[in-house]
Scaffold this motif. Structure first.
Motif, short mmCIF file in Angstrom:
data_model
loop_
_atom_site.label_atom_id
_atom_site.label_comp_id
_atom_site.label_asym_id
_atom_site.label_seq_id
_atom_site.Cartn_x
_atom_site.Cartn_y
_atom_site.Cartn_z
N PRO B 242 0.81 -1.23 0.00
CA PRO B 242 0.00 0.00 0.00
C PRO B 242 0.84 1.27 0.00
O PRO B 242 0.37 2.32 -0.44
CB PRO B 242 -0.85 -0.13 1.28
CG PRO B 242 -0.21 -1.21 2.09
CD PRO B 242 0.50 -2.09 1.14
N GLU B 243 2.11 1.18 0.43
CA GLU B 243 2.97 2.36 0.46
C GLU B 243 3.34 2.84 -0.94
O GLU B 243 3.95 3.90 -1.09
CB GLU B 243 4.24 2.08 1.27
CG GLU B 243 5.23 1.09 0.62
CD GLU B 243 4.96 -0.37 0.97
OE1 GLU B 243 3.80 -0.69 1.31
OE2 GLU B 243 5.90 -1.18 0.91
N LYS B 245 1.63 4.25 -2.92
CA LYS B 245 1.02 5.58 -3.12
C LYS B 245 2.04 6.71 -3.02
O LYS B 245 1.91 7.72 -3.70
CB LYS B 245 -0.09 5.81 -2.08
CG LYS B 245 -1.36 5.07 -2.34
CD LYS B 245 -2.51 5.55 -1.46
CE LYS B 245 -2.41 5.08 -0.03
NZ LYS B 245 -2.70 3.64 0.16
N ASP B 246 3.03 6.51 -2.17
CA ASP B 246 4.03 7.57 -1.95
C ASP B 246 5.07 7.65 -3.07
O ASP B 246 5.89 8.57 -3.08
CB ASP B 246 4.77 7.33 -0.62
CG ASP B 246 3.80 7.31 0.55
OD1 ASP B 246 2.75 8.00 0.45
OD2 ASP B 246 4.07 6.61 1.55
N LEU B 248 4.17 6.96 -6.50
CA LEU B 248 3.51 7.03 -7.80
C LEU B 248 4.01 8.17 -8.69
O LEU B 248 4.34 7.96 -9.85
CB LEU B 248 1.99 7.17 -7.63
CG LEU B 248 1.27 5.94 -7.07
CD1 LEU B 248 -0.18 6.28 -6.80
CD2 LEU B 248 1.38 4.77 -8.04
N ASP B 249 4.04 9.39 -8.14
CA ASP B 249 4.32 10.53 -9.01
C ASP B 249 5.77 10.58 -9.48
O ASP B 249 6.09 11.36 -10.36
CB ASP B 249 3.89 11.84 -8.35
CG ASP B 249 4.56 12.04 -7.01
OD1 ASP B 249 5.42 11.22 -6.63
OD2 ASP B 249 4.23 13.03 -6.33
N GLU B 291 -2.51 -2.78 -6.68
CA GLU B 291 -2.07 -3.05 -5.31
C GLU B 291 -3.10 -3.99 -4.66
O GLU B 291 -4.28 -3.66 -4.57
CB GLU B 291 -1.95 -1.74 -4.52
CG GLU B 291 -1.04 -1.84 -3.31
CD GLU B 291 -1.66 -2.61 -2.17
OE1 GLU B 291 -1.02 -3.53 -1.63
OE2 GLU B 291 -2.81 -2.29 -1.82
N GLU B 294 -5.13 -3.54 -0.84
CA GLU B 294 -6.27 -2.62 -0.84
C GLU B 294 -7.14 -2.81 -2.08
O GLU B 294 -8.15 -2.12 -2.25
CB GLU B 294 -5.77 -1.17 -0.76
CG GLU B 294 -4.99 -0.89 0.54
CD GLU B 294 -4.56 0.56 0.70
OE1 GLU B 294 -4.59 1.31 -0.29
OE2 GLU B 294 -4.19 0.93 1.84
N ALA B 296 -6.48 -1.87 -5.03
CA ALA B 296 -6.50 -0.58 -5.71
C ALA B 296 -5.78 -0.63 -7.05
O ALA B 296 -4.95 -1.52 -7.29
CB ALA B 296 -5.84 0.47 -4.82
N TYR B 298 -3.78 2.15 -9.91
CA TYR B 298 -3.26 3.50 -10.19
C TYR B 298 -2.71 3.52 -11.60
O TYR B 298 -2.19 2.50 -12.08
CB TYR B 298 -2.14 3.86 -9.21
CG TYR B 298 -2.51 3.68 -7.76
CD1 TYR B 298 -3.27 4.64 -7.09
CD2 TYR B 298 -2.13 2.54 -7.06
CE1 TYR B 298 -3.62 4.47 -5.76
CE2 TYR B 298 -2.47 2.36 -5.73
CZ TYR B 298 -3.23 3.33 -5.08
OH TYR B 298 -3.58 3.14 -3.77
#
Lengths: 315, 315, 315
Positions: B242-243, B245-246, B248-249, B291, B294, B296, B298
């Motif tokens: 889940p980390e 997310k940090d 992605l960009d 992911e 979760e 999820a 992206y």
């Protein structure tokens, strides 16, 4: 030197032994000749079509089938590549042998041609001849060859008739649709050869074309299966030949006189007289060239979704 | 634990034995080391490119080539997938071993690295080391290694020199174009590793990238083959993390400083000084993440057809 | 007659022997039954997904995975083809066997059904039954079956329990996503069978569907994996059956009552009561038919990128 008959024999043996899994029917004639029916008295299918095409290319081509799309219509495409374009396409796959024995008629292609040297001129320009004691031929026909036909093939190839192997499928069959679309790269190499280009300089070819839906009869099927490449074949050739610049504008189909209508319509207007047709039509819709000595790329022609879908019967 | 050298050896053996069918040339040196030339003194081709790429990935990747399209230009794409992203991509495929012996220079990749542990830090973070008595290396070079080079490789891998196997191809060759495009998934995994992400949490990777037309010289080829992934590589990674997310960009190439021009132009502007270039550019154009914990998804980045076609020479 | 269990056993044996390369875990129970865990206590992957799907189809399907695109999102697609649509899809792949033993529950599919004849009516209409001394079953479940479950399966198939083979994966796993998308052709054949059409007349099927990203739980995964085919499955069937004209408008999913929302939303609105749902929804988004006796083509339905991306979580 690689033997296209030796490589194709491996593929044939698998098809013969496991014919049922390919929806194909194996026959061994009294004289020992072996035939696999891929669509005459059976339905064949995509797997048999792949195997048939790989045999046509003398084992020097890679063939795959995936679902593609032309405008909003899903259509399977055949993906073809070869690292031996002149030998695989002109030395084997080209339908250069008209098998016409008594009342039997078939367009002959495949590695057996590299033994019988049909036509001889082709093998002179590509500087290739095969030597092998088995002959593997692909026959586009509505009928299976009999023992006499196989003997004529054996004689022409100078092999024992018991060492002749044939795969057979009508134009109007799934295997017919697959194997003609499978000639998409060959058509580009063939066209360049016809234009006097030295195809030995082509080091690799890759391309795809839609697999035409099967028509009701052979003449209509001849039309739609050829349209698959003429109007929607996309090919890339890699070569060492800066002189390709002088050939570019004559490669794609859209520079031929008859371009713009389904092949069947052109054929009908010519009263089904093949010799009235501009043969420069037999080309892929578009070709990308990667010329290595100058590191250049060229892109000529374009796909024509409208005529393709019209030919296939969707519009 | 799986041995990437054992798996790659099977692929190498087939390439060595049937080299002629791959347009490749096998060599056995006096000290027993075996080399397959896939593009130095021969043309290689698509099949050799596939085999080379599968060797790079230590036998833990699936590789296929199909015809795709960028805008109106047909271009072959390499399709790559792996169920062992960290081991296949970082533990084997990454070009992490600069082979520099006397005057011989090559970018080394492939499973031999998992024996020589080059660089060691990589194997610590992915917690993988291979143990096998054969070493299989892939060399991106304009020249074949000699006996002395192979002995250095053997020493570094702690295997008998007679048990070393190398595949070699220049950047400016078909195999070069294929195998660099074949690094599209690796580039995504590499970028995440560089960002400090634990790549052991990635459970699967799949992606494709266009195969760049071959350029005239190695520097230009380095540009276009990297642009294939930087501007048109599309990757999907599945992971339990889940980390993510940090991170992605920072994953896709379009967040790097130099983004927007063909790599060769950036390289030229930097006076061909590699150390002046923002290394965050070496990423795929777009990445989808699934992911699992979760459930999820992206999607970051985007393909850039214009710069890709410009880099390839079409516009 | 071909044996789907014999063909699937070959695929199972490879998966069992080399399980580690597939990220799968082999188990041999005390009673000799063999199980390959493809996603319960392991991550599985794309290769295991392909193998699982080919087992489901009784070895009579070809399966491949390539990167595709839905609008601007790259998504892997499964490519499926079969030359034996009725046997491969209805006789094997259909999830027609609810395995419910004590507290163990799984949706059962694969060739074992052609031994246990579950459900019997299916085998009557397709006129196929298998005879083989091994039974190969595919179980969609969050848990592995124990010895007792395998004995029940053996009894139903009338084989020795030591000759039973099972592959197992949860819906919410990569293999789950792959194998459900792999049912895209089956769904078209199934729908025609439900409509009373004689599926023995279908001679070939080919199609593709996106592989849904993995969701967090089984119910959500059931939704998105089914949406892959309902909203984005594209199928082509070849058949000898002019009467297909009477079935066309009832084939694609967009003619069903619930069409237009992700399956999970429909399911939720029905208070998760499966029997409230219009089962005609279980169809591919679009189907092309090539009818051979009239040489006709038909195209019904259309893909729905918006609902597909919504179901997958991208919008």
């Amino acid at each position: 030197m690689l033997s296209v008959n030796e490589l194709a024999l491996d593929i044939f043996e698998e098809l013969f032994e496991y014919a049922e899994e390919f929806n194909a029917v194996p026959h061994e004639l009294d004289n020992g000749a072996r035939i696999v029916d891929c669509g005459v008295s059976t339905t064949g299918g995509y797997r048999a079509g792949r195997q048939f095409t790989e045999i046509c290319m003398g084992g020097l081509g890679e063939v795959d089938i995936t679902m593609g799309r032309i405008k909003d219509v899903p259509i399977p495409f055949i993906e073809v590549s070869t690292d031996f374009p002149a030998i695989a396409c002109l030395g084997a796959q080209k339908a250069g042998w008209t098998v016409n024995v008594n009342k039997y008629f078939a367009m002959g292609s495949g590695p057996a041609r590299a033994l019988s040297l049909k036509p001889k001129h082709t093998y002179e320009v590509i500087e290739y001849e095969d030597e092998f004691d088995y002959a593997v031929i692909a026959l586009e026909s509505d009928h299976l060859p009999n023992a006499g036909v196989m003997e004529k093939i054996a004689d022409a190839c100078n092999v024992d008739v018991a060492n002749t192997c044939a795969v057979v499928a009508p134009t109007a069959s799934i295997v017919g649709s697959v194997q003609v679309a499978g000639r998409c790269v060959e058509t580009a190499v063939y066209k360049l050869n016809e234009l006097g280009f030295d195809t030995k300089k082509i080091t690799a070819g890759i391309g795809h074309a839609p697999i035409a839906p099967v028509k009701k009869d052979g003449t209509k099927a001849m039309g739609s299966t050829n349209d698959a490449t003429i109007y929607h074949g996309s090919i890339m050739l890699t070569m060492n030949a800066p002189e390709i610049k002088d050939y570019l504008d004559r490669i794609p189909s859209n520079t031929s006189r008859g371009y713009g209508k389904p092949f069947y319509d052109i054929f009908k207007e010519a009263n089904f007289d093949f010799y009235q047709i501009d043969t420069s039509l037999f080309s892929p819709a578009e070709v990308v060239i990667n010329e290595l000595s100058e590191g250049a790329v060229y892109h000529v022609g374009a796909v024509n979704p409208e005529v393709t879908l019209k030919s296939f019967g969707f519009i």
